[in-house]
Design a protein around this motif. Structure first.
Motif, mmCIF file in Angstrom:
data_model
loop_
_atom_site.group_PDB
_atom_site.id
_atom_site.type_symbol
_atom_site.label_atom_id
_atom_site.label_comp_id
_atom_site.label_asym_id
_atom_site.label_seq_id
_atom_site.Cartn_x
_atom_site.Cartn_y
_atom_site.Cartn_z
ATOM 1 N N ALA A 40 2.293 -7.812 -21.548
ATOM 2 C CA ALA A 40 0.893 -7.980 -21.936
ATOM 3 C C ALA A 40 0.198 -9.026 -21.080
ATOM 4 N N TYR A 100 5.008 -5.967 -31.383
ATOM 5 C CA TYR A 100 4.511 -6.175 -30.023
ATOM 6 C C TYR A 100 4.105 -4.861 -29.372
ATOM 7 N N ILE A 104 0.243 -3.911 -28.228
ATOM 8 C CA ILE A 104 -0.149 -3.572 -26.861
ATOM 9 C C ILE A 104 -0.866 -2.226 -26.836
ATOM 10 N N TRP A 121 -5.812 -9.467 -29.281
ATOM 11 C CA TRP A 121 -4.875 -10.345 -28.587
ATOM 12 C C TRP A 121 -4.164 -11.288 -29.551
ATOM 13 N N VAL A 124 -1.355 -9.223 -30.583
ATOM 14 C CA VAL A 124 -0.362 -9.219 -29.508
ATOM 15 C C VAL A 124 0.439 -10.523 -29.519
ATOM 16 N N TYR A 128 4.347 -11.209 -29.583
ATOM 17 C CA TYR A 128 4.968 -11.848 -28.424
ATOM 18 C C TYR A 128 5.925 -12.966 -28.820
ATOM 19 N N TYR A 183 -2.943 1.590 -21.807
ATOM 20 C CA TYR A 183 -2.441 0.642 -22.803
ATOM 21 C C TYR A 183 -1.598 1.362 -23.851
#
Length: 222
Positions: A40, A100, A104, A121, A124, A128, A183
């Protein structure tokens, strides 16, 4: 026992070849896990131009997604490390890969408002911190003693090796299908590759005493 104990206090009295026979699937899993963890953050540069053209946002606005990720990682990484100590790598790995990968893939569904991009984000970022290299390093370190450094080095090569091939692939996918679909491909591909490996091979080794016996067996002898 902390995360650091995986590196110094969970060794096994096994020969190098014996360690590799038992532990190589975890190294393979960690190799791809480390590579996918950086997807990402690394790939955002390839998406900035097409996102600008479609949505009219500035480069700084788009790149601010990385600030969101970094802030969450700074606060959340120690918490995740402590959680790994308590419940092991397998449960964290399964949850992390699913979250995750979905996050994404979800980046391609963003609307016209910049806050939606930042919110995605945030999603995400939570995924992450569950799949950072710490997770894979701990899993590998708990499987190796004499060959630990070599196993960890191979595991950490995952990001470099994957990033050799991905720029060309992603550039072609964006040009052919558009950044939104790309994506989706990226998230689904990450999940389809890594989740089966995690389910099959990411199992926490039984804690061992310095002489290589399991702590349960030592307790029984005492």
């Amino acid at each position: 026992e902390g995360v650091a104990a995986a590196f110094v206090g969970q060794g096994r009295a096994e020969s190098g070849p014996a360690e590799w026979r038992e532990g190589y699937p975890v190294v393979i899993t960690g190799f791809f896990g480390v590579g996918i963890a950086v997807l990402a953050a690394w790939s955002i540069g390839l998406f900035i131009e097409p996102i600008q053209k479609e949505l009219g946002w500035g480069r700084g606005q788009i790149s601010a997604g990385l600030i969101v990720l970094s802030c969450v990682a700074f606060v959340g990484a120690p918490i995740v490390g402590r959680t790994i100590d308590r419940i092991g790598t397998r449960k964290i790995g399964i949850a992390g890969v699913i979250l995750y990968s979905v996050a994404i893939a979800g980046l391609g569904s963003v609307g016209a408002q910049i806050w939606q991009w930042w919110a995605l984000w945030l999603f995400v970022a939570f995924g992450y911190i569950l799949v950072t290299p710490t997770l894979w390093a701990v899993a590998v370190a708990r499987r190796f003693d004499r060959q630990r450094a070599t196993a960890l080095a191979i595991t950490m090569c995952g990001s470099g090796v994957l990033l050799i091939f991905l720029p060309t692939l992603l550039t072609r996918l964006i040009a052919e299908f558009g950044w939104r679909t790309c994506y989706l491909f990226l998230g689904c591909g990450a999940g389809c590759l890594l989740l089966p490996l995690v389910l099959a091979f990411l199992r926490d080794a039984a804690p061992t005493a310095p002489d290589g016996r399991t702590k349960a067996s030592v307790a029984e002898e005492e």
